[in-house]
Write an enzyme that holds these catalytic residues in place. Structure first.
Site, PDB file in Angstrom:
ATOM      1  N   CYS A  67      28.758 -24.377  12.523  1.00 50.29           N
ATOM      2  CA  CYS A  67      28.609 -24.011  13.939  1.00 50.29           C
ATOM      3  C   CYS A  67      28.295 -22.511  14.079  1.00 50.29           C
ATOM      4  CB  CYS A  67      29.836 -24.460  14.717  1.00 50.29           C
ATOM      5  SG  CYS A  67      29.471 -24.720  16.455  1.00 50.29           S
ATOM      6  N   HIS A  81      31.531 -29.487  13.549  1.00 55.51           N
ATOM      7  CA  HIS A  81      32.796 -28.981  12.991  1.00 55.51           C
ATOM      8  C   HIS A  81      33.393 -30.007  12.022  1.00 55.51           C
ATOM      9  CE1 HIS A  81      33.897 -25.392  15.520  1.00 55.51           C
ATOM     10  NE2 HIS A  81      32.892 -25.869  16.225  1.00 55.51           N
ATOM     11  N   GLU A 132      35.639 -29.690   9.971  1.00 56.67           N
ATOM     12  CA  GLU A 132      37.079 -29.458   9.723  1.00 56.67           C
ATOM     13  C   GLU A 132      37.960 -30.069  10.812  1.00 56.67           C
ATOM     14  OE1 GLU A 132      35.051 -27.532  11.196  1.00 56.67           O
ATOM     15  OE2 GLU A 132      36.082 -26.247  12.657  1.00 56.67           O
TER      16      GLU A 132
HETATM   17  N1  GLN Z   1      28.269 -21.429  20.830  1.00 57.99           N
HETATM   18  C1  GLN Z   1      28.986 -20.708  19.803  1.00 57.99           C
HETATM   19  C2  GLN Z   1      28.205 -19.463  19.391  1.00 57.99           C
HETATM   20  O1  GLN Z   1      27.174 -19.202  19.882  1.00 57.99           O
HETATM   21  C3  GLN Z   1      29.230 -21.562  18.595  1.00 57.99           C
HETATM   22  C4  GLN Z   1      30.203 -22.645  18.958  1.00 57.99           C
HETATM   23  C5  GLN Z   1      31.086 -23.058  17.842  1.00 57.99           C
HETATM   24  O2  GLN Z   1      31.131 -22.440  16.769  1.00 57.99           O
HETATM   25  N2  GLN Z   1      31.855 -24.079  18.094  1.00 57.99           N
HETATM   26  O3  GLN Z   1      28.681 -18.756  18.553  1.00 57.99           O
END
Ligand code: GLN
Length: 199
Positions: free
Chosen positions: A85, A178, A180
């Protein structure tokens, strides 16, 4: 009698975000972990997980902690890294809808759009087919980056509705979801075995 086996230590970048759950997932596949907050911590690990969180905040903390330059050097040396992410955003060569001062590592040749799945669906879950896994993986997406381009050096390991969501380039694996946050450590297991971190 042999000497005790020393397992490679996998670092979990612990500046901000979902690092504790990554440590649990890694521990459940038998990996030794260490939280990474300083250049000294980074020097003590053989691999690194870069968790989800807020990529702009994480980028700022990477600079203030002094981790940015040594981490860029380790990436260039081929250290295995699993970025999820926000971690994926920090590793991408191109960030769309990022902040102008948001500097990343440009280590994986993908273009990602921050929050690219739209504000109406902040979060969603989907079962995805993953190369190397026999049954689908339940993926949790939270304000996830959307991959809009993957270069020829990138191997796509999973897609959701035709969009890459798990990919690999060399020793770097990135996921827009995610892994995890579900009690299924198979992707952490693949990261450990694919990068020979089980010794
Ligand atoms: N939208 C977040 C960002 O731009 C990432 C979201 C996440 O890691 N769950 O960093």
């Amino acid at each position: 009698m042999g000497s005790p086996q020393v397992r490679p230590v996998i670092g979990v970048l612990a500046l901000q975000g979902a690092f504790a759950a990554h440590e649990r997932a890694l521990a459940s596949v038998g990996a030794a972990t260490r939280q990474v907050r300083t250049p000294g911590d980074l020097a003590a690990v053989e691999a690194l997980v870069m968790p989800g969180g807020e990529s702009t905040t994480m980028a700022r903390l990477l600079h203030t902690s002094g981790l940015f330059t040594p981490l860029a050097a380790r990436l260039a040396e081929g250290m295995p890294v699993f970025g999820t992410c926000a971690g994926m955003i920090l590793l991408a060569t191109e960030v769309l809808d990022g902040r102008a001062d948001q500097h990343g590592f440009a280590a994986v040749d993908i273009a990602v759009r921050r929050n690219g799945y739209g504000r109406q669906i902040d979060s969603f879950e989907a079962d995805i087919e993953v190369v190397g896994l026999e049954t689908p993986f339940h993926a949790v997406f939270i304000r996830a980056p959307k991959v809009e381009r993957a270069g020829s050096a990138v191997t796509v390991l999973a897609e959701h509705e035709g969009v890459p969501v798990l990919a690999r380039q060399g020793a770097i694996t990135v996921a827009s979801f995610h892994p995890e946050l579900t009690p299924d450590p198979r992707l952490h297991g693949l990261f450990v075995t694919d990068n020979d971190l089980t010794k």
